[in-house]
Motif scaffolding. Structure first.
Motif, PDB file in Angstrom:
ATOM      1  N   ILE A   1       4.015   5.382   0.982  1.00  0.00           N
ATOM      2  CA  ILE A   1       3.992   4.683  -0.304  1.00  0.00           C
ATOM      3  C   ILE A   1       2.649   3.995  -0.468  1.00  0.00           C
ATOM      4  O   ILE A   1       2.168   3.334   0.452  1.00  0.00           O
ATOM      5  N   SER A   2       2.041   4.117  -1.624  1.00  0.00           N
ATOM      6  CA  SER A   2       0.777   3.449  -1.921  1.00  0.00           C
ATOM      7  C   SER A   2       1.048   2.324  -2.912  1.00  0.00           C
ATOM      8  O   SER A   2       1.221   2.576  -4.105  1.00  0.00           O
ATOM      9  N   PRO A   3       1.128   1.060  -2.444  1.00  0.00           N
ATOM     10  CA  PRO A   3       1.418  -0.051  -3.354  1.00  0.00           C
ATOM     11  C   PRO A   3       0.376  -0.152  -4.466  1.00  0.00           C
ATOM     12  O   PRO A   3      -0.777   0.235  -4.310  1.00  0.00           O
ATOM     13  N   ASN A   4       0.792  -0.716  -5.557  1.00  0.00           N
ATOM     14  CA  ASN A   4      -0.070  -0.901  -6.718  1.00  0.00           C
ATOM     15  C   ASN A   4      -0.333  -2.398  -6.924  1.00  0.00           C
ATOM     16  O   ASN A   4      -0.179  -2.916  -8.021  1.00  0.00           O
TER      17      ASN A   4
END
Length: 152
Positions: free
Chosen positions: A2-5
């Motif tokens: 997952i790539s947090p924003n």
């Protein structure tokens, strides 16, 4: 993976919402241009914008006389990423004119190449930083291994 924003919001517990509201109004609404989502006297002040939100709520009655201590378990400080050195300088000017406690006027530090920041405190002593870091900061430097901190 997952790539947090980013961080969506932060909720802070303050001794007195009405006493803290002018500081956060100056910072969030007048200086950063955020919008007020909730504004209920003595209960809640919540602003949103720039892909984040900051909310203040009162401490429980049994904790209202307990001072904030950045070295206890929990929040040490939080930091807004700004878009330019000029924004850091403008933040400093705005909050100094308001009468906020300025811990450190804008200066460069060794945390990342070009790291330029200001550090201040809210009425309860919660520390808030504003920083500009050009380019990708340390991301290019940590590809092979973590860095050794130069500051403690």
């Amino acid at each position: 993976m997952i790539s947090p924003n980013g961080i969506a919001h932060i909720q802070l517990t303050v001794r007195d919402v009405d006493a803290s509201r002018p500081f956060y109004h100056r910072l969030l609404v007048e200086t950063f241009g955020m919008s007020i989502q909730y504004d209920v006297p003595t209960q809640i002040f919540y602003c949103i914008g720039a892909r984040t939100g900051v909310l203040i709520r009162p401490a429980a009655p049994e904790h209202r006389d307990t001072p904030f201590d950045q070295w206890r378990v929990g929040l040490h400080h939080f930091c807004f990423r700004l878009r330019s050195r000029e924004d850091v300088d403008a933040l400093h000017t705005s909050m100094r004119e308001f009468g906020a406690t300025i811990i450190r006027a804008p200066q460069e530090d060794a945390w990342a190449p070009g790291y330029y920041s200001i550090l201040m405190e809210d009425p309860d002593g919660i520390r808030i930083e504003g920083v500009f870091i050009p380019g990708s900061g340390n991301l290019d430097r940590i590809k092979d291994a973590p860095l050794t901190p130069t500051l403690v």
